[in-house]
Scaffold this active site. Structure first.
Site, short mmCIF file in Angstrom:
data_model
loop_
_atom_site.label_atom_id
_atom_site.label_comp_id
_atom_site.label_asym_id
_atom_site.label_seq_id
_atom_site.Cartn_x
_atom_site.Cartn_y
_atom_site.Cartn_z
N ASN A 90 104.10 48.13 -8.87
CA ASN A 90 103.03 48.00 -8.02
C ASN A 90 102.72 49.53 -7.01
O ASN A 90 101.77 49.83 -6.90
CB ASN A 90 102.95 46.80 -7.08
CG ASN A 90 102.02 46.80 -6.08
OD1 ASN A 90 100.86 46.91 -6.09
ND2 ASN A 90 102.61 47.26 -4.89
N TYR A 155 95.45 61.18 -9.79
CA TYR A 155 95.44 59.45 -9.78
C TYR A 155 95.00 58.91 -10.76
O TYR A 155 95.72 57.95 -11.62
CB TYR A 155 94.81 59.08 -8.26
CG TYR A 155 94.82 57.56 -7.95
CD1 TYR A 155 95.79 56.94 -7.67
CD2 TYR A 155 93.58 56.63 -8.24
CE1 TYR A 155 96.03 55.73 -7.33
CE2 TYR A 155 93.71 55.31 -7.97
CZ TYR A 155 94.87 54.48 -7.64
OH TYR A 155 94.77 53.34 -7.16
P1 NDP Z 1 99.51 50.32 0.07
O1 NDP Z 1 99.20 51.65 0.66
O2 NDP Z 1 98.78 49.16 1.07
O3 NDP Z 1 100.89 49.85 0.00
C1 NDP Z 1 101.61 50.94 -0.97
C2 NDP Z 1 102.78 50.20 -1.01
O4 NDP Z 1 103.61 51.26 -2.15
C3 NDP Z 1 103.85 50.25 0.08
O5 NDP Z 1 104.58 49.07 0.03
C4 NDP Z 1 104.77 51.39 -0.06
O6 NDP Z 1 106.12 51.43 0.76
C5 NDP Z 1 104.72 51.50 -1.58
N1 NDP Z 1 105.20 52.80 -1.97
C6 NDP Z 1 104.29 54.15 -1.98
N2 NDP Z 1 105.22 55.07 -2.42
C7 NDP Z 1 106.35 54.58 -2.87
C8 NDP Z 1 107.31 55.09 -3.59
N3 NDP Z 1 107.66 56.63 -3.80
N4 NDP Z 1 108.69 54.15 -3.72
C9 NDP Z 1 108.58 53.08 -3.69
N5 NDP Z 1 107.46 52.34 -2.96
C10 NDP Z 1 106.54 53.38 -2.71
O7 NDP Z 1 98.83 50.15 -1.23
P2 NDP Z 1 97.81 49.12 -1.98
O8 NDP Z 1 98.27 47.62 -1.92
O9 NDP Z 1 96.64 49.52 -1.78
O10 NDP Z 1 98.19 49.30 -3.67
C11 NDP Z 1 99.16 48.93 -4.43
C12 NDP Z 1 98.66 49.38 -5.95
O11 NDP Z 1 97.52 49.15 -6.12
C13 NDP Z 1 98.87 51.03 -5.98
O12 NDP Z 1 99.62 51.29 -7.30
C14 NDP Z 1 97.61 51.18 -5.95
O13 NDP Z 1 97.40 52.62 -6.76
C15 NDP Z 1 96.89 50.28 -6.59
N6 NDP Z 1 95.53 50.06 -6.19
C16 NDP Z 1 94.95 50.04 -5.16
C17 NDP Z 1 93.50 49.82 -4.64
C18 NDP Z 1 93.11 49.68 -3.48
O14 NDP Z 1 91.89 49.83 -3.30
N7 NDP Z 1 93.77 49.36 -2.26
C19 NDP Z 1 92.79 49.86 -6.02
C20 NDP Z 1 93.07 50.11 -7.05
C21 NDP Z 1 94.47 50.16 -7.29
P3 NDP Z 1 106.33 52.00 2.11
O15 NDP Z 1 104.96 51.57 2.80
O16 NDP Z 1 107.63 51.20 2.36
O17 NDP Z 1 106.55 53.51 1.69
#
Ligand code: NDP
Length: 247
Positions: A90, A155
């Site tokens: 995720n 992306y």
């Molecule tokens: P958030 O920005 O709310 O959270 C992102 C999460 O990913 C955090 O827990 C963060 O951890 C973690 N993360 C980021 N980079 C890393 C890394 N290098 N290693 C480990 N963990 C990492 O994201 P969303 O909940 O919005 O998104 C979750 C997924 O859903 C993503 O893949 C996104 O592309 C996808 N998505 C989201 C959409 C949206 O509109 N929100 C739409 C379509 C897809 P920490 O904060 O601890 O760094």
């Protein structure tokens, strides 16, 4: 119905969609490994939440774009909870820019986190899944991986890569009771979309028949269903949860 309690690793579970999936799995009684990269306090809050449902869990720090950190994280989870049976890839980031202005490093950073992170976590979890002849891998992509989007070539490529990766691995492991699927969200209210201006949000709304952004809790039900025994005949699928955006 399969009520077996499983061991699940969710990458990027400190916030947003990953957090919602972690809490829903905990309510079903599974043991949860909450991966985070920079927001430790948020990961601890998710862990406390999980424990309040009587479930067990741990937090594990790792940058999923780094092979050594992923290997260490998976070893750590398997030593503390047991072999990982359910994996959610995720964790994901955006770094938007028109291609003409997009820095090479920002292309690499997004591909390394979203696509290579998915590859590393899947590769290092698969051994035990194959050995135990059961596994569920759910990759969170995006409708942008299906449609493309202005300013998101990095992306979109990372998420479309996840689609092809998912289909290929699904074929490789299908006879071992391991399924590999994609959930492709549309625009969901999280930190990722908080950065959009009101003007940007308004123009995005024109693409969404339901005329609203989704919530993390609207992604988690399908995402968690795909990890159940009942979902055993679904593999290599790309399922949109997007309010009709990519119709
Ligand atoms: P958030 O920005 O709310 O959270 C992102 C999460 O990913 C955090 O827990 C963060 O951890 C973690 N993360 C980021 N980079 C890393 C890394 N290098 N290693 C480990 N963990 C990492 O994201 P969303 O909940 O919005 O998104 C979750 C997924 O859903 C993503 O893949 C996104 O592309 C996808 N998505 C989201 C959409 C949206 O509109 N929100 C739409 C379509 C897809 P920490 O904060 O601890 O760094």
């Amino acid at each position: 119905m399969d009520n077996k309690k499983r061991i699940a690793l969710i990458t990027g579970a400190s916030r947003g969609i990953g957090r919602s999936i972690a809490i829903r799995l905990a309510k079903a009684g599974h043991k949860i490994a909450i991966n985070y990269n920079s927001h430790k306090n948020d990961a601890i809050e998710v862990l406390n939440n999980i424990k309040s449902y009587g479930s067990e869990g741990i937090i594990v720090k790792a940058d999923v774009s780094k092979r050594d950190e992923v290997e260490f994280m998976i070893k750590n989870v398997e030593e503390n909870l047991g072999p990982i049976e359910i994996l959610y890839n995720n964790a994901g980031i955006i770094s938007d820019s028109l291609l003409m202005r997009l820095k090479i490093e920002e292309f690499d950073r997004v591909i390394d986190t979203n696509l290579k992170g998915t590859f590393y976590c899947t590769k290092f979890c698969l051994n035990n899944m194959i050995k135990n002849r059961w596994g569920r891998i759910i990759n969170i992509s995006s409708v942008v991986g299906l449609r493309g989007n202005v300013g998101q070539s990095n992306y979109a490529a990372s998420k479309a890569g996840i689609h092809a990766f998912t289909k290929s691995v699904a074929k490789e492991v299908a006879t071992r009771n391991i399924t590999v699927n994609v959930v492709a969200p549309g625009y969901i209210s999280t930190a990722t979309t908080d950065v959009l201006t009101e003007k940007q949000k308004k123009s995005v709304m024109a693409w969404i028949p339901m005329q609203r952004f989704g919530e993390p809790d609207e992604i988690a039900p399908l995402a968690t269903f795909l990890s159940t025994e009942e979902a055993r005949y679904i593999t290599g699928a790309i399922m949109r949860v997007d309010g009709g955006m990519a119709i």
